[in-house]
Design an enzyme around this catalytic site. Structure first.
Site, PDB file in Angstrom:
ATOM      1  N   ASP A  94       1.805 -24.713  14.527  1.00 26.07           N
ATOM      2  CA  ASP A  94       0.504 -25.223  14.965  1.00 26.07           C
ATOM      3  C   ASP A  94      -0.501 -24.135  15.362  1.00 26.07           C
ATOM      4  N   CYS A 133      -4.798 -46.875  -2.821  1.00 25.37           N
ATOM      5  CA  CYS A 133      -4.839 -47.280  -1.409  1.00 25.37           C
ATOM      6  C   CYS A 133      -5.962 -46.535  -0.676  1.00 25.37           C
ATOM      7  N   CYS A 157      -6.309 -46.038   5.256  1.00 19.44           N
ATOM      8  CA  CYS A 157      -6.611 -45.131   6.370  1.00 19.44           C
ATOM      9  C   CYS A 157      -8.121 -44.937   6.529  1.00 19.44           C
ATOM     10  N   CYS A 180     -10.174 -46.029  10.000  1.00 17.86           N
ATOM     11  CA  CYS A 180     -10.622 -44.991  10.940  1.00 17.86           C
ATOM     12  C   CYS A 180     -11.822 -45.508  11.755  1.00 17.86           C
ATOM     13  N   CYS A 218     -13.498 -37.040  14.837  1.00 12.31           N
ATOM     14  CA  CYS A 218     -12.154 -37.626  14.851  1.00 12.31           C
ATOM     15  C   CYS A 218     -11.792 -37.889  16.328  1.00 12.31           C
ATOM     16  N   CYS A 232      -4.935 -39.730  18.470  1.00  9.59           N
ATOM     17  CA  CYS A 232      -5.191 -41.007  17.808  1.00  9.59           C
ATOM     18  C   CYS A 232      -4.195 -41.145  16.665  1.00  9.59           C
TER      19      CYS A 232
HETATM   20  C1  B12 Z   1      -7.249 -28.245  13.886  1.00 11.12           C
HETATM   21  C2  B12 Z   1      -6.161 -29.294  13.865  1.00 11.12           C
HETATM   22  C3  B12 Z   1      -6.528 -30.608  14.168  1.00 11.12           C
HETATM   23  C4  B12 Z   1      -7.979 -31.047  14.236  1.00 11.12           C
HETATM   24  C5  B12 Z   1      -8.499 -31.196  12.768  1.00 11.12           C
HETATM   25  C6  B12 Z   1      -7.544 -31.983  11.865  1.00 11.12           C
HETATM   26  C7  B12 Z   1      -7.697 -31.768  10.379  1.00 11.12           C
HETATM   27  N1  B12 Z   1      -7.343 -32.774   9.609  1.00 11.12           N
HETATM   28  O1  B12 Z   1      -8.109 -30.714   9.919  1.00 11.12           O
HETATM   29  C8  B12 Z   1      -7.861 -32.373  15.039  1.00 11.12           C
HETATM   30  C9  B12 Z   1      -8.004 -32.088  16.517  1.00 11.12           C
HETATM   31  C10 B12 Z   1      -8.859 -33.463  14.643  1.00 11.12           C
HETATM   32  C11 B12 Z   1      -6.413 -32.742  14.743  1.00 11.12           C
HETATM   33  C12 B12 Z   1      -5.929 -34.035  14.803  1.00 11.12           C
HETATM   34  C13 B12 Z   1      -4.630 -34.396  14.493  1.00 11.12           C
HETATM   35  N2  B12 Z   1      -3.595 -33.553  14.262  1.00 11.12           N
HETATM   36 CO1  B12 Z   1      -3.799 -31.632  14.053  1.00 11.12          CO
HETATM   37  N3  B12 Z   1      -3.849 -29.793  13.652  1.00 11.12           N
HETATM   38  C14 B12 Z   1      -4.838 -28.951  13.535  1.00 11.12           C
HETATM   39  C15 B12 Z   1      -4.322 -27.572  13.070  1.00 11.12           C
HETATM   40  C16 B12 Z   1      -4.247 -26.639  14.278  1.00 11.12           C
HETATM   41  C17 B12 Z   1      -5.164 -26.923  11.962  1.00 11.12           C
HETATM   42  C18 B12 Z   1      -5.563 -27.879  10.830  1.00 11.12           C
HETATM   43  C19 B12 Z   1      -6.526 -27.262   9.850  1.00 11.12           C
HETATM   44  O2  B12 Z   1      -6.534 -26.091   9.635  1.00 11.12           O
HETATM   45  N4  B12 Z   1      -7.378 -28.106   9.220  1.00 11.12           N
HETATM   46  C20 B12 Z   1      -8.298 -27.682   8.200  1.00 11.12           C
HETATM   47  C21 B12 Z   1      -8.028 -28.447   6.901  1.00 11.12           C
HETATM   48  C22 B12 Z   1      -9.162 -28.145   5.925  1.00 11.12           C
HETATM   49  O3  B12 Z   1      -6.823 -27.990   6.332  1.00 11.12           O
HETATM   50  P1  B12 Z   1      -5.355 -28.642   6.527  1.00 11.12           P
HETATM   51  O4  B12 Z   1      -5.490 -30.058   6.928  1.00 11.12           O
HETATM   52  O5  B12 Z   1      -4.534 -27.752   7.382  1.00 11.12           O
HETATM   53  O6  B12 Z   1      -4.773 -28.536   5.044  1.00 11.12           O
HETATM   54  C23 B12 Z   1      -4.991 -29.526   4.039  1.00 11.12           C
HETATM   55  C24 B12 Z   1      -6.384 -29.537   3.475  1.00 11.12           C
HETATM   56  O7  B12 Z   1      -6.881 -28.237   3.433  1.00 11.12           O
HETATM   57  C25 B12 Z   1      -6.135 -30.117   2.088  1.00 11.12           C
HETATM   58  N5  B12 Z   1      -6.947 -29.562   1.031  1.00 11.12           N
HETATM   59  C26 B12 Z   1      -7.103 -28.278   0.687  1.00 11.12           C
HETATM   60  N6  B12 Z   1      -7.933 -28.173  -0.383  1.00 11.12           N
HETATM   61  C27 B12 Z   1      -8.264 -29.421  -0.732  1.00 11.12           C
HETATM   62  C28 B12 Z   1      -9.054 -29.889  -1.755  1.00 11.12           C
HETATM   63  C29 B12 Z   1      -9.219 -31.264  -1.904  1.00 11.12           C
HETATM   64  C30 B12 Z   1     -10.086 -31.761  -2.981  1.00 11.12           C
HETATM   65  C31 B12 Z   1      -8.563 -32.181  -1.020  1.00 11.12           C
HETATM   66  C32 B12 Z   1      -8.675 -33.655  -1.186  1.00 11.12           C
HETATM   67  C33 B12 Z   1      -7.761 -31.678   0.045  1.00 11.12           C
HETATM   68  C34 B12 Z   1      -7.635 -30.311   0.158  1.00 11.12           C
HETATM   69  O8  B12 Z   1      -4.777 -29.823   1.761  1.00 11.12           O
HETATM   70  C35 B12 Z   1      -4.142 -29.174   2.862  1.00 11.12           C
HETATM   71  C36 B12 Z   1      -2.712 -29.667   2.991  1.00 11.12           C
HETATM   72  O9  B12 Z   1      -2.638 -31.036   3.344  1.00 11.12           O
HETATM   73  C37 B12 Z   1      -2.895 -27.957  12.512  1.00 11.12           C
HETATM   74  C38 B12 Z   1      -1.829 -26.884  12.689  1.00 11.12           C
HETATM   75  C39 B12 Z   1      -1.979 -25.766  11.706  1.00 11.12           C
HETATM   76  N7  B12 Z   1      -1.961 -24.530  12.161  1.00 11.12           N
HETATM   77  O10 B12 Z   1      -2.119 -26.002  10.516  1.00 11.12           O
HETATM   78  C40 B12 Z   1      -2.538 -29.266  13.286  1.00 11.12           C
HETATM   79  C41 B12 Z   1      -1.807 -30.374  12.530  1.00 11.12           C
HETATM   80  C42 B12 Z   1      -2.474 -30.551  11.201  1.00 11.12           C
HETATM   81  N8  B12 Z   1      -2.064 -31.564  13.344  1.00 11.12           N
HETATM   82  C43 B12 Z   1      -1.102 -32.412  13.340  1.00 11.12           C
HETATM   83  C44 B12 Z   1      -1.175 -33.695  13.937  1.00 11.12           C
HETATM   84  C45 B12 Z   1       0.137 -34.432  14.167  1.00 11.12           C
HETATM   85  C46 B12 Z   1      -2.422 -34.252  14.282  1.00 11.12           C
HETATM   86  C47 B12 Z   1      -2.697 -35.699  14.713  1.00 11.12           C
HETATM   87  C48 B12 Z   1      -1.880 -36.774  14.013  1.00 11.12           C
HETATM   88  C49 B12 Z   1      -2.463 -35.770  16.249  1.00 11.12           C
HETATM   89  C50 B12 Z   1      -2.823 -37.113  16.862  1.00 11.12           C
HETATM   90  N9  B12 Z   1      -1.930 -38.092  16.830  1.00 11.12           N
HETATM   91  O11 B12 Z   1      -3.902 -37.255  17.396  1.00 11.12           O
HETATM   92  C51 B12 Z   1      -4.213 -35.829  14.392  1.00 11.12           C
HETATM   93  C52 B12 Z   1      -4.439 -36.324  12.945  1.00 11.12           C
HETATM   94  C53 B12 Z   1      -5.891 -36.286  12.511  1.00 11.12           C
HETATM   95  C54 B12 Z   1      -6.019 -36.232  10.995  1.00 11.12           C
HETATM   96  N10 B12 Z   1      -6.214 -37.385  10.346  1.00 11.12           N
HETATM   97  O12 B12 Z   1      -5.916 -35.166  10.404  1.00 11.12           O
HETATM   98  C55 B12 Z   1       0.115 -31.920  12.553  1.00 11.12           C
HETATM   99  C56 B12 Z   1       0.198 -32.654  11.202  1.00 11.12           C
HETATM  100  C57 B12 Z   1       1.598 -33.098  10.793  1.00 11.12           C
HETATM  101  C58 B12 Z   1       1.587 -33.830   9.478  1.00 11.12           C
HETATM  102  N11 B12 Z   1       2.612 -34.605   9.223  1.00 11.12           N
HETATM  103  O13 B12 Z   1       0.672 -33.705   8.667  1.00 11.12           O
HETATM  104  C59 B12 Z   1      -0.226 -30.363  12.444  1.00 11.12           C
HETATM  105  C60 B12 Z   1       0.252 -29.706  11.167  1.00 11.12           C
HETATM  106  C61 B12 Z   1       0.427 -29.705  13.671  1.00 11.12           C
HETATM  107  C62 B12 Z   1       1.925 -29.485  13.473  1.00 11.12           C
HETATM  108  N12 B12 Z   1       2.353 -28.243  13.386  1.00 11.12           N
HETATM  109  O14 B12 Z   1       2.718 -30.404  13.366  1.00 11.12           O
HETATM  110  N13 B12 Z   1      -5.688 -31.657  14.361  1.00 11.12           N
HETATM  111  S1  SF4 Z   2      -2.544 -41.877   3.418  1.00  7.51           S
HETATM  112 FE1  SF4 Z   2      -4.105 -43.465   3.412  1.00  7.51          FE
HETATM  113  S2  SF4 Z   2      -4.512 -43.816   1.252  1.00  7.51           S
HETATM  114 FE2  SF4 Z   2      -2.588 -42.706   1.336  1.00  7.51          FE
HETATM  115  S3  SF4 Z   2      -1.042 -44.314   1.313  1.00  7.51           S
HETATM  116 FE3  SF4 Z   2      -1.449 -43.828   3.475  1.00  7.51          FE
HETATM  117  S4  SF4 Z   2      -3.038 -45.285   4.127  1.00  7.51           S
HETATM  118 FE4  SF4 Z   2      -2.964 -45.308   1.878  1.00  7.51          FE
HETATM  119  S1  SF4 Z   3      -6.875 -39.685  13.918  1.00 12.61           S
HETATM  120 FE1  SF4 Z   3      -9.031 -39.229  13.459  1.00 12.61          FE
HETATM  121  S2  SF4 Z   3      -9.152 -39.577  11.267  1.00 12.61           S
HETATM  122 FE2  SF4 Z   3      -7.316 -40.664  11.952  1.00 12.61          FE
HETATM  123  S3  SF4 Z   3      -7.994 -42.758  12.454  1.00 12.61           S
HETATM  124 FE3  SF4 Z   3      -8.077 -41.574  14.342  1.00 12.61          FE
HETATM  125  S4  SF4 Z   3     -10.229 -40.926  14.382  1.00 12.61           S
HETATM  126 FE4  SF4 Z   3      -9.826 -41.479  12.268  1.00 12.61          FE
END
Ligand code: B12
Ligand code: SF4
Ligand code: SF4
Length: 374
Positions: free
Chosen positions: A134, A191, A194, A198, A214, A240
């Site tokens: 993380d 699907c 989600c 949200c 979020c 959440c």
């Molecule tokens: C910052 C952060 C947050 C932020 C931003 C979340 C986000 N989605 O970016 C906030 C505070 C909102 C958050 C919330 C949550 N988080 Co958080 N968070 C992080 C953290 C520290 C960095 C994430 C990050 O860099 N995001 C930037 C985005 C751009 O990149 P990414 O999501 O890491 O990577 C994906 C995208 O880049 C995508 N992608 C890349 N290129 C492209 C191109 C296209 C076209 C598409 C479609 C996608 C895509 O693919 C990547 C792989 O999935 C990580 C830990 C870590 N060091 O990675 C934990 C982490 C992602 N969090 C985690 C968790 C559990 C949560 C929550 C569920 C906690 C909760 N219950 O409230 C929520 C879920 C919210 C959500 N729907 O994402 C877990 C996820 C576990 C899992 N099974 O996926 C992590 C990995 C922590 C851990 N080590 O377990 N989090």
């Molecule tokens: S991540 Fe969202 S779109 Fe994908 S299966 Fe789950 S609810 Fe459906």
């Molecule tokens: S964790 Fe964030 S993205 Fe997921 S339902 Fe809650 S507000 Fe929406």
């Protein structure tokens, strides 16, 4: 040393030490992620909790000399409490998200990774490793996706076929050239549950989040929560789970594989009113072991006050009055004024009118006036 044999030994050992899924990938740069991170930064869609150095985030070679592979691990956590205390009128409860149940996952996964490092070094003493969970530079999800742990869902989560998305992720960069595993198929298909579920529209499109709106992020901020989000956060105290709960791949998923991740009901779903007057020491004692405590007690208290307003909890008026009168923090006083406005009874109005005479802080005065106007 035969690298393929070592890989098999690691897979076996990982099971023994409570790692539920393990995958291997190369240490090649994460090029699509890099573009994505730049884009997210430009759009101001990042939370600010991410490591700011995008080169470090996407190039493992900058983190470990001679980086050749990354081992990704996943640990499943429970989604249901065995004893689930129900909140009721006069005794309302708030909710910590499932990722904050039980012991802080950072500690749990770091321990597992450390054992794995020791195991590898017992086989190859000159092995170099660097583990993170993380708070490290890498994107744990991007690593897990490439290592075949799960696919990257439209809700942004890594979804494993075995445990759904309720898994914690961590990884270890090594200088050993393990054979990489293959990514798995994305099963989201048509699907969109989600995105539809949200509450704030933070999932702007499949797989893309505006982290700034979020709820998970909003519950972790320390300032005033913008008015439009106060009613939507409901009784969430931290995090959440909505976009995961609605996911069909999480239906019926509830794994209780690790004693230390079992939730303590009074901590995961605490009574709200006592949180208003909790001391720093009590907070540390009660919640300090959980991941949800990392921002301290202020955001939790602010969210507890919002939750009392959400429930229109009349029995909390006296406690809210105390907060409004005595709490030194304007954010906490102002939020209490908002909650009293939501409760909206004559008694709540009286408390607000009294506070109006004594309050000096501009922002709090503004909150009191808005609350009275309601
Ligand atoms: C910052 C952060 C947050 C932020 C931003 C979340 C986000 N989605 O970016 C906030 C505070 C909102 C958050 C919330 C949550 N988080 Co958080 N968070 C992080 C953290 C520290 C960095 C994430 C990050 O860099 N995001 C930037 C985005 C751009 O990149 P990414 O999501 O890491 O990577 C994906 C995208 O880049 C995508 N992608 C890349 N290129 C492209 C191109 C296209 C076209 C598409 C479609 C996608 C895509 O693919 C990547 C792989 O999935 C990580 C830990 C870590 N060091 O990675 C934990 C982490 C992602 N969090 C985690 C968790 C559990 C949560 C929550 C569920 C906690 C909760 N219950 O409230 C929520 C879920 C919210 C959500 N729907 O994402 C877990 C996820 C576990 C899992 N099974 O996926 C992590 C990995 C922590 C851990 N080590 O377990 N989090
Ligand atoms: S991540 Fe969202 S779109 Fe994908 S299966 Fe789950 S609810 Fe459906
Ligand atoms: S964790 Fe964030 S993205 Fe997921 S339902 Fe809650 S507000 Fe929406």
């Amino acid at each position: 040393m035969n690298v393929e044999q070592l890989k098999q030994d690691i897979i076996e050992y990982a099971k023994e030490i409570g790692i539920d899924k393990i995958g291997f990938t190369t240490a090649d740069p994460f090029t699509t992620l890099k573009e994505r991170l730049i884009k997210q930064q430009q759009l101001n869609y990042q939370s600010g909790f991410e490591e700011p150095d995008i080169d470090k985030r996407t190039n493992p070679a900058l983190l470990l000399e001679g980086a050749a592979s990354i081992i990704s691990i996943a640990v499943a956590y429970p989604t249901r409490m065995k004893e689930n205390p129900k909140g009721k009128k006069g005794a309302r409860r708030g909710l910590f998200a499932r990722a904050s149940w039980g012991e802080d996952y950072h500690t749990v996964l770091r321990n597992r990774l450390q054992k794995l490092e020791e195991f590898i070094k017992s086989k190859i003493p000159e092995a170099r490793t660097k583990s993170m969970v993380d708070t490290g530079e890498l994107s744990d999800r991007a690593v897990a996706e490439r290592a075949g742990i799960g696919w990257s869902g439209k809700n942004c989560a890594i979804i494993t076929p075995e445990y759904g998305s309720f898994v914690y992720l961590g990884e270890m960069i090594t200088n050993i050239p393990f054979e990489p595993d293959q990514p798995i198929e994305d099963l989201c298909g048509d699907c969109n549950k989600c995105l539809e579920a949200c509450p704030t529209g933070a999932l702007v499109q499949g797989g893309q989040i505006n982290a700034k709106i979020c709820i998970s992020y909003l519950t972790q901020t320390k300032d005033f929560l913008p008015e439009q989000y106060r009613s939507v956060i409901g009784n969430r105290l931290y995090g959440c789970d909505t976009c995961q709960i609605v996911c069909p791949y999480n239906r019926g998923v509830d794994f209780h594989l690790h004693e230390e991740l079992e939730p303590e009901p009074e901590i995961a779903k605490p009574l709200l009113t006592p949180l208003l007057s909790i001391s720093n020491r009590e907070f540390k004692e009660k919640f300090g072991r959980t991941s949800g405590a990392w921002r301290g007690k202020k955001p939790i208290q602010r969210n507890a006050i919002i939750a009392l307003g959400h429930f229109k909890e009349e029995s909390a008026i006296d406690d809210l009055q105390k907060v409004l009168k005595d709490d030194p923090r304007p954010v906490i006083r102002g939020t209490a004024a908002w909650a009293l406005g939501r409760i909206g009874t004559e008694k709540a109005k009286e408390v607000l009118l009294n506070a109006l005479e004594k309050e000096k802080d501009e922002e709090v005065l503004n909150e009191i006036e808005l609350a009275l106007a309601k």
